[in-house]
Design an enzyme around this catalytic site. Structure first.
Site, PDB file in Angstrom:
ATOM      1  N   SER A 138      36.501  36.377  40.231  1.00  0.00           N
ATOM      2  CA  SER A 138      35.662  37.532  40.553  1.00  0.00           C
ATOM      3  C   SER A 138      35.717  38.507  39.385  1.00  0.00           C
ATOM      4  CB  SER A 138      36.176  38.216  41.826  1.00  0.00           C
ATOM      5  OG  SER A 138      35.613  39.504  41.984  1.00  0.00           O
ATOM      6  N   TYR A 151      43.459  41.616  46.594  1.00  0.00           N
ATOM      7  CA  TYR A 151      42.361  40.708  46.288  1.00  0.00           C
ATOM      8  C   TYR A 151      42.147  40.639  44.775  1.00  0.00           C
ATOM      9  CZ  TYR A 151      37.633  38.938  45.679  1.00  0.00           C
ATOM     10  OH  TYR A 151      36.537  38.225  45.239  1.00  0.00           O
TER      11      TYR A 151
END
Length: 260
Positions: A138, A151
């Site tokens: 990401s 995350y």
């Protein structure tokens, strides 16, 4: 016929990547929790591209999941050519206020699973003339993100792992690529527990899974080290290397924390 294994293949980016690989001539091994969604995708692959698609419905965060997938995959084919580590999710909120068990479950899926599955399948990947590993990270991997702290850290781990593994395998038949998409219309914000205001903000800059997958598979097969789809995402990721970290983190907090 060469096979590609895709985890988290039932929807979103994983589903779109599976379709792109089928279009480029690969048979598919599809793994996710939803058997119905996997079966629907397998039928679509067969109808559109006349390629085989085998499905395995499995909770990939469960203990021993990587070993189960690797055993199943090697039973299906001895021509494993692509591994796509796509399964994962995020949790939004302050670290101390989120449940520890759910955060550990996220870490298991985002980090431990791709590491274990890659280790288990490397012998199979070494057997074909040319093989590829795609780890789906990401843009959050390029900086700390308050309220998405774990995350972002898990995706930074995957990015670093991909870079190191790519170097280790540089003289082998296996090419390692890390995909780092930004906001994508995949349901990520719902799963992460983000509020409506933050979801609306993300939607303004979101890419489609199909656009991300097209860039991902093209870059993977071209042997690229890192893929950041979208001009805005490329600029954002690039700036994190030159802007002081404190400023980057303050900007990220301004985007995510104000809605808590």
């Amino acid at each position: 016929m060469a096979y590609a294994l895709v985890t988290g293949a039932s929807r979103g980016i994983g589903r779109a990547i599976a379709l792109q690989l089928a279009q480029r001539g690969y048979d598919l091994l599809l793994v996710a929790r939803s058997e119905n969604q996997l079966t629907t995708l397998a039928l679509e692959i067969g109808a559109k591209y006349q390629h085989q698609a085998h499905v395995l419905a499995l909770d990939l965060a469960a203990p021993g999941a990587a070993e189960t997938v690797a055993t199943w995959a090697t039973q299906q084919t001895d021509q494993m050519a692509v591994l796509v580590n796509n399964a994962g999710y995020g949790l939004w909120g302050r670290f101390e206020q989120l449940g520890l068990a759910e955060q550990q479950n996220m870490m298991q899926l985002n980090m431990s699973l791709p590491v274990a599955l890659t280790h288990a399948l490397l012998p199979a990947l070494h057997k074909v003339p040319k093989a590829y590993i795609l780890n789906v990270s990401s843009t959050a991997a390029y900086q700390a993100v308050p309220s998405l702290s774990l995350y972002a850290a898990s995706k930074a781990f995957l990015l670093s792992f991909s870079r190191g593994l790519r170097y280790e395998l540089k003289t082998s038949n296996i090419s390692v690529t890390c995909l780092s998409p930004g906001a994508t219309t995949t349901g990520f914000t719902d799963r992460a527990g983000m509020g409506a205001e933050l979801q609306a903000t993300a939607n303004k800059v979101s890419m489609t899974p199909e656009a991300v997958a097209q860039a991902a598979v093209a870059g993977l097969l071209a042997g690229e080290a890192e893929i950041v789809p979208g001009v805005l995402n490329k600029v954002s990721a690039g700036l994190t290397s030159i802007v002081p970290k404190g400023i980057v983190e303050k900007i990220a907090a301004g985007i995510y924390e104000k809605y808590l």
